[in-house]
Design an enzyme around this catalytic site. Sequence first.
Site, mmCIF file in Angstrom:
data_model
loop_
_atom_site.group_PDB
_atom_site.id
_atom_site.type_symbol
_atom_site.label_atom_id
_atom_site.label_comp_id
_atom_site.label_asym_id
_atom_site.label_seq_id
_atom_site.Cartn_x
_atom_site.Cartn_y
_atom_site.Cartn_z
ATOM 1 N N GLU A 1 -11.707 -3.872 -10.382
ATOM 2 C CA GLU A 1 -11.548 -4.139 -8.940
ATOM 3 C C GLU A 1 -12.888 -4.209 -8.225
ATOM 4 O OE1 GLU A 1 -8.964 -5.705 -7.576
ATOM 5 O OE2 GLU A 1 -7.729 -4.043 -8.265
ATOM 6 N N SER B 1 6.625 -23.032 7.776
ATOM 7 C CA SER B 1 6.891 -21.927 6.858
ATOM 8 C C SER B 1 8.141 -21.175 7.297
ATOM 9 C CB SER B 1 5.708 -20.956 6.823
ATOM 10 O OG SER B 1 6.123 -19.764 6.174
ATOM 11 N N ALA C 1 -0.006 -7.563 1.478
ATOM 12 C CA ALA C 1 0.182 -6.411 0.582
ATOM 13 C C ALA C 1 -0.851 -6.379 -0.541
ATOM 14 C CB ALA C 1 1.583 -6.437 -0.009
ATOM 15 N N GLY C 2 -1.786 -7.312 -0.513
ATOM 16 C CA GLY C 2 -2.817 -7.307 -1.549
ATOM 17 C C GLY C 2 -2.345 -7.937 -2.852
ATOM 18 N N LEU C 3 -1.304 -8.779 -2.769
ATOM 19 C CA LEU C 3 -0.831 -9.455 -3.988
ATOM 20 C C LEU C 3 -1.160 -10.948 -3.927
ATOM 21 C CD1 LEU C 3 2.609 -7.621 -4.428
ATOM 22 C CD2 LEU C 3 0.439 -7.096 -5.535
ATOM 23 N N SER C 4 -2.138 -11.280 -3.096
ATOM 24 C CA SER C 4 -2.708 -12.638 -3.047
ATOM 25 C C SER C 4 -1.790 -13.697 -2.475
ATOM 26 C CB SER C 4 -3.171 -13.093 -4.430
ATOM 27 O OG SER C 4 -4.283 -12.366 -4.798
ATOM 28 N N ASP D 1 -8.589 -13.984 -7.520
ATOM 29 C CA ASP D 1 -7.216 -14.240 -7.085
ATOM 30 C C ASP D 1 -6.825 -15.693 -7.324
ATOM 31 O OD1 ASP D 1 -7.562 -11.703 -6.237
ATOM 32 O OD2 ASP D 1 -7.526 -12.152 -4.091
HETATM 33 C C1 GLA Z 1 -9.563 -9.488 -3.005
HETATM 34 C C2 GLA Z 1 -10.466 -10.686 -3.294
HETATM 35 C C3 GLA Z 1 -10.833 -10.773 -4.779
HETATM 36 C C4 GLA Z 1 -11.328 -9.440 -5.310
HETATM 37 C C5 GLA Z 1 -10.402 -8.303 -4.899
HETATM 38 C C6 GLA Z 1 -10.943 -6.952 -5.265
HETATM 39 O O1 GLA Z 1 -8.314 -9.658 -3.593
HETATM 40 O O2 GLA Z 1 -9.853 -11.884 -2.893
HETATM 41 O O3 GLA Z 1 -11.783 -11.797 -4.973
HETATM 42 O O4 GLA Z 1 -12.638 -9.207 -4.912
HETATM 43 O O5 GLA Z 1 -10.156 -8.297 -3.505
HETATM 44 O O6 GLA Z 1 -11.048 -6.823 -6.637
#
Ligand code: GLA
Length: 391
Positions: free
Chosen positions: A35, A69, A125-128, A174
């Site tokens: 990470e 959307s 939520a940090g799942l891109s 991501d």
């Molecule tokens: C986000 C960014 C990624 C990466 C993560 C942390 O998701 O988009 O490029 O840096 O944080 O690992």
Amino acid sequence: MDIKNLMLKKFQELFGNSKNKEFYFTPGRVNLIGEHIDYNGGFVFPCALSFGTYAICRKRNDQNFNLFSINFPENKIISFNLEELKKTDVWGDYCKGVIKIIKDNNFDIPFGLDIVFYGNIPNGAGLSSSASLEVLMGTILNTTFNLNIPMIDIVKYSQKAENEFIGVSCGIMDQFAVGMGKKDHAILLNCNTLEYEYAPISLKDASIVIMNTNKRRGLADSKYNERRASCEDALKDLQNSGIKIKNLCDLSLEKFQEVKHFIKSEESLLRAIHAVSENERVLNSMKALEKSDIETFGKLMNESHISLRDNYEVTGFELDSIVKFAWEEVGTIGARMTGAGFGGCAVSIVKNDCIDDFIKNVGDKYKKATNLEADFYIANIGDGSKKLGDL
Ligand code: GLA
């Protein structure tokens, strides 16, 4: 109603009922370990998820784009012309950014598109969810207009859109994961060279459980950029002292111990300790996986969280609480925050016959500690971005 029919109904309502529609999907991702080191030239180990963002689109015969959307109906239809790709601070910017970068790279986008989107990635939520939308837009342009852009370049253009159009200096992890993912595999990606290999994920009697803190990642973008800047400062201090490296993660932990005194600021030193040690943890976790040693893999996940908490300082009360409660469960092999941090999700590996208790106990304790309701998803690892068919 299933997703496709829900979207088709909306498309017809907004844009009419004619043929020649296309159906696309791009997943979200979860990172298992590695990470905040993609932008430090390190190794990361993400996988694409089976949930993601869908689009139904149809070519127009002018150069206008109309985007809708189902997740953000309050924004109504976002309309713009190919010649006026300006940021307006709504979700459509992720699409506009990619259209702009692809156009600026001299690809011919002859027509506009009508598109209806629907995503089932919990957003923020940090799942891109944003990388998913970017790579989806790239895949749509590439396929509908036969641009013949290799997926790796769609990935790079999407990252560029996020860096230059949106203004977040993210690394490539991501976009890479959602573009290049493979069912039932995680991707070991060397972010320095972009060499990668797929590693089958078979956890025997355990599963990947994603824990959503439901704490939104407030101010995440500016704090993210700050972390990146601190790493760049540390790198500059080392380079100016004659250390011949291109990225922080070019250093082994051993070599780093010898040279770390060149880093001037206390804060940059802490960030660099995380970067170098996290890279080492990824490499060690690969050795563990090769021997099917899931226990060691889990321990390295735990150590990753501790370093993100103490050295990189990107966790916060909610993530620390949920991960601590996960560690307390008997069936937990490992748990850590995943993604950028500051809220969002954590990821854990849990023995299958303990998952029900895990969800109940972690959920209850987390609710007590934070007054927030956590969500839990058993991760299915899916394929990367693709066209699903013609409609
Ligand atoms: C986000 C960014 C990624 C990466 C993560 C942390 O998701 O988009 O490029 O840096 O944080 O690992």
